[in-house]
Design a protein around this motif. Structure first.
Motif, PDB file in Angstrom:
ATOM      1  N   ILE A  58     -43.099  32.908 103.211  1.00  0.00           N
ATOM      2  CA  ILE A  58     -43.933  32.653 102.032  1.00  0.00           C
ATOM      3  C   ILE A  58     -44.351  31.176 101.962  1.00  0.00           C
ATOM      4  N   ALA A  59     -45.635  30.935 101.881  1.00  0.00           N
ATOM      5  CA  ALA A  59     -46.118  29.543 101.889  1.00  0.00           C
ATOM      6  C   ALA A  59     -46.373  29.028 100.482  1.00  0.00           C
ATOM      7  N   GLY A  60     -45.850  29.789  99.480  1.00  0.00           N
ATOM      8  CA  GLY A  60     -45.955  29.247  98.125  1.00  0.00           C
ATOM      9  C   GLY A  60     -46.596  30.216  97.155  1.00  0.00           C
ATOM     10  N   ALA A  61     -46.716  29.757  95.926  1.00  0.00           N
ATOM     11  CA  ALA A  61     -47.431  30.547  94.921  1.00  0.00           C
ATOM     12  C   ALA A  61     -48.870  30.679  95.408  1.00  0.00           C
ATOM     13  N   ASP A  62     -49.569  31.668  94.867  1.00  0.00           N
ATOM     14  CA  ASP A  62     -50.963  31.856  95.272  1.00  0.00           C
ATOM     15  C   ASP A  62     -51.827  30.888  94.455  1.00  0.00           C
ATOM     16  N   GLY A  99     -43.099  25.472  98.839  1.00  0.00           N
ATOM     17  CA  GLY A  99     -43.281  25.664  97.408  1.00  0.00           C
ATOM     18  C   GLY A  99     -42.449  26.819  96.899  1.00  0.00           C
ATOM     19  N   GLY A 100     -43.143  27.756  96.253  1.00  0.00           N
ATOM     20  CA  GLY A 100     -42.429  28.929  95.744  1.00  0.00           C
ATOM     21  C   GLY A 100     -41.711  29.670  96.844  1.00  0.00           C
ATOM     22  N   GLY A 101     -42.202  29.597  98.058  1.00  0.00           N
ATOM     23  CA  GLY A 101     -41.525  30.246  99.187  1.00  0.00           C
ATOM     24  C   GLY A 101     -40.168  29.629  99.424  1.00  0.00           C
ATOM     25  N   CYS A 102     -40.126  28.297  99.388  1.00  0.00           N
ATOM     26  CA  CYS A 102     -38.837  27.616  99.555  1.00  0.00           C
ATOM     27  C   CYS A 102     -37.929  27.934  98.370  1.00  0.00           C
ATOM     28  N   GLU A 103     -38.527  27.980  97.181  1.00  0.00           N
ATOM     29  CA  GLU A 103     -37.728  28.298  95.981  1.00  0.00           C
ATOM     30  C   GLU A 103     -37.146  29.709  96.044  1.00  0.00           C
ATOM     31  N   VAL A 104     -37.884  30.635  96.626  1.00  0.00           N
ATOM     32  CA  VAL A 104     -37.341  31.998  96.803  1.00  0.00           C
ATOM     33  C   VAL A 104     -36.106  31.933  97.696  1.00  0.00           C
ATOM     34  N   PRO A 122     -44.101  21.117  98.568  1.00  0.00           N
ATOM     35  CA  PRO A 122     -45.276  20.229  98.581  1.00  0.00           C
ATOM     36  C   PRO A 122     -46.091  20.271  97.294  1.00  0.00           C
ATOM     37  N   GLU A 123     -45.486  20.783  96.215  1.00  0.00           N
ATOM     38  CA  GLU A 123     -46.259  20.928  94.987  1.00  0.00           C
ATOM     39  C   GLU A 123     -46.917  19.628  94.528  1.00  0.00           C
ATOM     40  N   VAL A 124     -46.275  18.473  94.800  1.00  0.00           N
ATOM     41  CA  VAL A 124     -46.892  17.216  94.330  1.00  0.00           C
ATOM     42  C   VAL A 124     -48.294  17.039  94.908  1.00  0.00           C
ATOM     43  N   PRO A 130     -42.333  21.544  91.690  1.00  0.00           N
ATOM     44  CA  PRO A 130     -41.795  22.889  91.880  1.00  0.00           C
ATOM     45  C   PRO A 130     -41.550  23.505  90.494  1.00  0.00           C
ATOM     46  N   GLY A 131     -42.082  24.713  90.277  1.00  0.00           N
ATOM     47  CA  GLY A 131     -42.008  25.282  88.913  1.00  0.00           C
ATOM     48  C   GLY A 131     -41.131  26.510  88.833  1.00  0.00           C
ATOM     49  N   ALA A 132     -40.370  26.765  89.892  1.00  0.00           N
ATOM     50  CA  ALA A 132     -39.517  27.985  89.891  1.00  0.00           C
ATOM     51  C   ALA A 132     -38.111  27.636  90.367  1.00  0.00           C
ATOM     52  N   GLU A 273     -60.976  20.850 101.485  1.00  0.00           N
ATOM     53  CA  GLU A 273     -60.593  20.417 102.840  1.00  0.00           C
ATOM     54  C   GLU A 273     -60.714  21.566 103.827  1.00  0.00           C
ATOM     55  N   ARG A 274     -60.516  22.790 103.325  1.00  0.00           N
ATOM     56  CA  ARG A 274     -60.599  23.968 104.205  1.00  0.00           C
ATOM     57  C   ARG A 274     -62.003  24.544 104.260  1.00  0.00           C
ATOM     58  N   GLN A 275     -62.854  24.012 103.405  1.00  0.00           N
ATOM     59  CA  GLN A 275     -64.241  24.491 103.335  1.00  0.00           C
ATOM     60  C   GLN A 275     -65.109  23.790 104.375  1.00  0.00           C
ATOM     61  N   THR A 277     -65.101  23.380 107.450  1.00  0.00           N
ATOM     62  CA  THR A 277     -65.362  24.010 108.763  1.00  0.00           C
ATOM     63  C   THR A 277     -66.015  25.378 108.605  1.00  0.00           C
ATOM     64  N   LYS A 278     -66.272  25.795 107.378  1.00  0.00           N
ATOM     65  CA  LYS A 278     -66.885  27.119 107.158  1.00  0.00           C
ATOM     66  C   LYS A 278     -68.405  26.929 107.140  1.00  0.00           C
ATOM     67  N   ILE A 279     -69.002  26.920 108.334  1.00  0.00           N
ATOM     68  CA  ILE A 279     -70.444  26.646 108.446  1.00  0.00           C
ATOM     69  C   ILE A 279     -71.144  27.914 108.918  1.00  0.00           C
TER      70      ILE A 279
HETATM   71  N1  T1G Z   1     -52.242  30.041  98.071  1.00  0.00           N
HETATM   72  C1  T1G Z   1     -53.411  30.611  98.395  1.00  0.00           C
HETATM   73  N2  T1G Z   1     -54.033  30.473  99.594  1.00  0.00           N
HETATM   74  C2  T1G Z   1     -53.410  29.709 100.502  1.00  0.00           C
HETATM   75  C3  T1G Z   1     -52.174  29.064 100.243  1.00  0.00           C
HETATM   76  C4  T1G Z   1     -51.587  29.264  98.963  1.00  0.00           C
HETATM   77  N3  T1G Z   1     -50.414  28.736  98.642  1.00  0.00           N
HETATM   78  N4  T1G Z   1     -51.831  28.364 101.358  1.00  0.00           N
HETATM   79  C5  T1G Z   1     -52.803  28.569 102.252  1.00  0.00           C
HETATM   80  N5  T1G Z   1     -53.752  29.374 101.749  1.00  0.00           N
HETATM   81  C6  T1G Z   1     -54.945  29.852 102.445  1.00  0.00           C
HETATM   82  C7  T1G Z   1     -55.885  28.727 102.803  1.00  0.00           C
HETATM   83  O1  T1G Z   1     -56.743  28.440 101.713  1.00  0.00           O
HETATM   84  C8  T1G Z   1     -56.624  29.338 103.975  1.00  0.00           C
HETATM   85  O2  T1G Z   1     -57.539  30.271 103.433  1.00  0.00           O
HETATM   86  C9  T1G Z   1     -55.545  30.152 104.692  1.00  0.00           C
HETATM   87  O3  T1G Z   1     -54.525  30.398 103.701  1.00  0.00           O
HETATM   88  C10 T1G Z   1     -54.925  29.431 105.864  1.00  0.00           C
HETATM   89  O4  T1G Z   1     -54.499  28.144 105.373  1.00  0.00           O
HETATM   90  C11 T1G Z   1     -44.157  27.976  92.085  1.00  0.00           C
HETATM   91  C12 T1G Z   1     -46.330  26.442  92.016  1.00  0.00           C
HETATM   92  C13 T1G Z   1     -49.242  27.167 104.792  1.00  0.00           C
HETATM   93  C14 T1G Z   1     -49.103  25.021 106.079  1.00  0.00           C
HETATM   94  O5  T1G Z   1     -48.897  23.917  98.770  1.00  0.00           O
HETATM   95  O6  T1G Z   1     -49.874  23.870 103.346  1.00  0.00           O
HETATM   96  O7  T1G Z   1     -45.727  27.287  95.251  1.00  0.00           O
HETATM   97  O8  T1G Z   1     -59.618  29.159 104.256  1.00  0.00           O
HETATM   98  O9  T1G Z   1     -56.074  26.805 106.786  1.00  0.00           O
HETATM   99  O10 T1G Z   1     -53.497  25.033 108.701  1.00  0.00           O
HETATM  100  O11 T1G Z   1     -43.244  25.904  92.604  1.00  0.00           O
HETATM  101  O12 T1G Z   1     -51.987  26.467 104.245  1.00  0.00           O
HETATM  102  O13 T1G Z   1     -58.603  31.046 105.564  1.00  0.00           O
HETATM  103  O14 T1G Z   1     -59.681  31.496 103.325  1.00  0.00           O
HETATM  104  O15 T1G Z   1     -54.145  25.722 105.562  1.00  0.00           O
HETATM  105  O16 T1G Z   1     -52.113  27.091 109.336  1.00  0.00           O
HETATM  106  C15 T1G Z   1     -47.190  25.434  97.287  1.00  0.00           C
HETATM  107  C16 T1G Z   1     -50.261  25.189 100.899  1.00  0.00           C
HETATM  108  C17 T1G Z   1     -48.085  26.165  96.346  1.00  0.00           C
HETATM  109  C18 T1G Z   1     -48.770  25.282 100.695  1.00  0.00           C
HETATM  110  C19 T1G Z   1     -50.784  26.783 106.674  1.00  0.00           C
HETATM  111  N6  T1G Z   1     -47.566  25.683  98.647  1.00  0.00           N
HETATM  112  N7  T1G Z   1     -50.669  25.671 102.193  1.00  0.00           N
HETATM  113  O17 T1G Z   1     -51.641  25.810 107.242  1.00  0.00           O
HETATM  114  O18 T1G Z   1     -53.717  27.237 107.524  1.00  0.00           O
HETATM  115  S1  T1G Z   1     -47.708  25.812  94.657  1.00  0.00           S
HETATM  116  C20 T1G Z   1     -48.421  24.892  99.288  1.00  0.00           C
HETATM  117  C21 T1G Z   1     -50.470  24.922 103.324  1.00  0.00           C
HETATM  118  C22 T1G Z   1     -46.205  26.550  94.446  1.00  0.00           C
HETATM  119  C23 T1G Z   1     -44.173  26.862  93.076  1.00  0.00           C
HETATM  120  C24 T1G Z   1     -45.498  26.187  93.186  1.00  0.00           C
HETATM  121  C25 T1G Z   1     -51.047  25.486 104.583  1.00  0.00           C
HETATM  122  C26 T1G Z   1     -50.022  26.114 105.512  1.00  0.00           C
HETATM  123  P1  T1G Z   1     -58.967  30.532 104.193  1.00  0.00           P
HETATM  124  P2  T1G Z   1     -54.683  26.871 106.305  1.00  0.00           P
HETATM  125  P3  T1G Z   1     -52.747  26.269 108.303  1.00  0.00           P
END
Ligand code: T1G
Length: 653
Positions: A58-62, A99-104, A122-124, A130-132, A273-275, A277-279
């Motif tokens: 889990i890479a975090g909350a959505d 993020g939330g994945g680590c918290e889980v 990485p929430e900062v 981190p909110g969970a 930042e992820r936008q 390259t979407k050309i």
């Molecule tokens: N939510 C929604 N979409 C996400 C996402 C996320 N957390 N992380 C990535 N995506 C989408 C991203 O927009 C892209 O979409 C695709 O996944 C691939 O990402 C409760 C509140 C995991 C290291 O901050 O650091 O948890 O452009 O291009 O280079 O305390 O994504 O393909 O449509 O970056 O391989 C905390 C954020 C959230 C992690 C992968 N988590 N993500 O890197 O792929 S807050 C984060 C990343 C939270 C809790 C709090 C990276 C990655 P599309 P990518 P990548």
């Protein structure tokens, strides 16, 4: 369904499958909670493994849900249910548990991971904390100091480090995570379930003086961003409050930050930042494979570009004018790689192999088989034209020719090159192996295949490539020039260099415009102004102060004098009466009665100038979107990311 249960009594394996990164969407949270409730009542099950399909845990909350009203079950409640489960849960981690994945994982009773996995909060980076339960549970596993470092930096730790600091319990062999987790669970399921993480004590509570030092250090480093300080404060609260109060306190901070303008800006920047390259026109285009690159010019930029390419695993041949210059350039690259080695960014073995394979030479024919060659030579059109002509005779007709020029007209360079469709601009920013921004310049003749290859190379170099059309200064330097013009106007209108620098530091820039010029060298801007003089609009206000400093040989730190004086080579400049006198003279010549400026007025004038130039760049089709412009300013020019960029700020005033 993104959450499924595989029953293999006495074990159960809960799979999450929510591509692309198994984010904790509402469906995933609900599925997890239901799985926990169901397995709690299944007497045949003695232990539960939580594992994710696809490329990562889990890479975090959505993050996409943040703009919507939160839906139950909320993540803290899901994690509390896991923690209170009557059976031990084992988190089996690959990829990035963030993020939330680590918290889980912290709500689970055990954590195992493959060596390539990383765990972080990485929430900062999104203007949050981190909110969970992350700030409450993490210090109970890794200690306060390490917890504060993780939640304020947002940097993940590798699995080996996580094991060392107690964040995980065991390392699984690569590609055998599930099997290892099954064996681990089987060996643990008859043991007494370990104390829930939130029930464990925090043993290294800092005293008041240490706490004050910690917070002061974080505040200074945050340069106006709120979330690092909030995250650290939440960890420190966890040291002094009951778990229940600490969790409540953390949640309140989180909810407040989520509504903050800083978090909205940082979430915008995350997707922007992820936008880049979407050309659309490149969507169906297959980039060429790039394995061997040539770099012509081994100065600061050429060596930096070569280093970036070597660090990304590319074969590199660097060309200099003679063997001595080539050897100097090679040493420059090796020295930079030694710094990467000392910072643990590369292993000794990797360093040695790069050192062996990397070639620097004056033998031009060594470029015969390169896939792409980039020039970082003297900024003169005739010199570059000659080089490209020579390259046309040496390289294959399809070899991509890239130029790192920061302002020359690449259309002109392409026109005079055999097969102009292979000519592209790849504008790196110094230091080129560190700065994430890469402006990919689209000429009138470049083919889509070559353009797509430029973007693919940028991603391979772990850069953020941004498309730009051809104009003087492309996107970043053009906006920078309007920024500096506005600063010169305010100097003449009554502000001092230090007032403007202080105002822009307070705004969140790493450095003010005048101290930045002193560091980079005033002669660069001077050369540009002289280059543009023949075509300058004579009706446009022109401030001569900077030219007069340059005419006195005051080029900044490197000459001991610039906008400031640098006594005995000091790095921090002091106000200089010569500069003040020139400013006063130029005001008198212009007939200006100086006025005072508040920091806010300075900031607003500069921001408006940047956004105004940004809108011109958009209307001319040089940049594709406002968010691309914001990415350029944030990643290449130190614009504070927590403000979202000049275009975002002005749009959200
Ligand atoms: N939510 C929604 N979409 C996400 C996402 C996320 N957390 N992380 C990535 N995506 C989408 C991203 O927009 C892209 O979409 C695709 O996944 C691939 O990402 C409760 C509140 C995991 C290291 O901050 O650091 O948890 O452009 O291009 O280079 O305390 O994504 O393909 O449509 O970056 O391989 C905390 C954020 C959230 C992690 C992968 N988590 N993500 O890197 O792929 S807050 C984060 C990343 C939270 C809790 C709090 C990276 C990655 P599309 P990518 P990548």
């Amino acid at each position: 369904m993104p959450v499924s249960i595989e029953l293999n009594p006495p074990l159960a394996i809960v799979h999450i499958n929510n591509p692309p990164v198994n984010a904790l969407s509402h469906e995933v949270r609900l599925g997890l909670l239901n799985a926990c409730k169901k397995l709690n009542t299944d007497q045949a099950i003695k232990a539960v493994i939580l594992i994710c399909d696809g490329r990562t845990f889990i890479a975090g909350a959505d993050i996409r849900e943040f703009g919507q009203p939160p839906e139950e079950p909320h993540l803290p409640d899901v994690i509390s249910s896991l923690e209170a489960s009557t059976k031990p849960w084992i988190a089996a981690i690959h990829g990035t548990a963030l993020g939330g994945g680590c918290e889980v994982t912290l709500g689970c009773h055990y954590r195992v991971a493959v060596p390539s996995a990383k765990l972080g909060l990485p929430e900062v980076n999104l203007g949050l904390i981190p909110g969970a339960g992350g700030t409450v549970r993490l210090p109970r596993l890794v200690g306060v100091q390490k917890a504060i470092e993780m939640v304020t930096s947002g940097k993940p730790v590798k699995a080996s480090k996580a094991k060392e600091i107690g964040l995980i319990d065991a390392l699984a062999p690569d590609h055998q995570l599930e099997q290892f987790a099954i064996e681990f669970a089987t060996s643990m399921m008859n043991e007494p379930t370990p104390l829930a993480v939130s029930k464990r004590p925090i043993t290294d509570i800092p005293n008041l003086a240490e706490t004050a030092d910690i917070l002061a250090g974080i505040k200074a480093k945050a340069r106006g961003q709120l979330s690092p300080l909030e995250a650290a404060s939440s960890v420190l609260d966890a040291c002094n409050l009951s778990v229940e109060d600490a969790l409540k306190n953390e949640r309140q901070r989180f909810v407040k930050l989520k509504e903050s303008s800083q978090s909205k800006a940082l979430r915008y920047a995350f997707f922007a930042e992820r936008q880049t390259t979407k050309i659309d026109e490149l969507k169906e285009v297959e980039p060429r494979e790039i394995n061997h690159c040539g770099v012509v010019g081994g100065g600061t930029m050429g060596a930096g570009i070569a280093t970036a390419m070597l660090l990304s695993g590319l074969q590199v041949t660097l060309i200099e004018q003679d063997e001595d210059e080539a050897a100097t350039a090679k040493n420059r690259v090796i020295k930079t790689l030694e710094a990467s080695l000392s910072r643990g960014l590369i292993t000794q073995a990797r360093f040695e192999s790069i050192k062996t394979d990397f070639k620097a030479t004056s033998q031009f024919e060594k470029l015969k088989s390169v896939d792409l060659v980039i020039e970082a030579i003297f900024e003169d059109m005739a010199v570059k034209r000659d080089l490209f002509e020579k390259l046309s005779k040496t390289c294959s007709k399809d070899t991509i020719f890239a130029t790192n020029t920061s302002y020359l007209n690449i259309n002109e360079l392409a026109e005079s090159t055999v097969n102009p469709e292979r000519v592209i601009g790849l504008h790196f920013f110094s230091p080129a192996h560190i700065m994430k921004l890469l402006e990919v310049i689209k000429t009138d003749t470049v083919s889509n295949e070559v353009l797509a290859t430029g973007f693919a190379l940028g991603k391979k170099l772990r850069k953020v490539p941004v498309l730009s059309g051809v104009c003087d200064g492309f996107i970043g330097n053009r906006i920078l020039s309007s920024y500096r013009k506005q600063c010169d106007y305010m100097l003449e209108d009554g502000a001092s260099p230090q007032e403007i620098d202080e105002a822009m530091r307070a705004f969140g820039m790493a450095m003010g415009p005048f101290e930045m010029q002193d560091m980079a060298g005033l002669d660069i801007g001077w050369a540009n102004r002289k280059r543009l003089a023949p075509t300058r609009d004579l009706n446009e206000r022109y401030v001569k102060i900077a030219d007069r400093l340059c005419e006195l040989g005051r080029f900044g730190q490197k000459t001991g004098f610039g906008w400031y004086e640098y006594p005995n080579g000091a790095r921090k400049g002091i106000p200089d009466s010569t500069v003040e006198a020139i400013i006063v003279e130029e005001r008198a010549i212009a007939g200006i009665i100086p006025k005072s400026f508040s920091p806010e007025e300075i900031q607003t004038r500069i921001l408006d100038a940047m956004a105004c130039e940004g809108h011109k760049i958009l209307s001319e089709g040089i940049a594709r979107s406002a968010s691309d412009i914001d990415m350029v300013m944030i990643l290449g020019y130190g614009f504070p990311r927590w403000r979202g960029g000049p275009m975002f700020m002005v749009q959200n005033k």
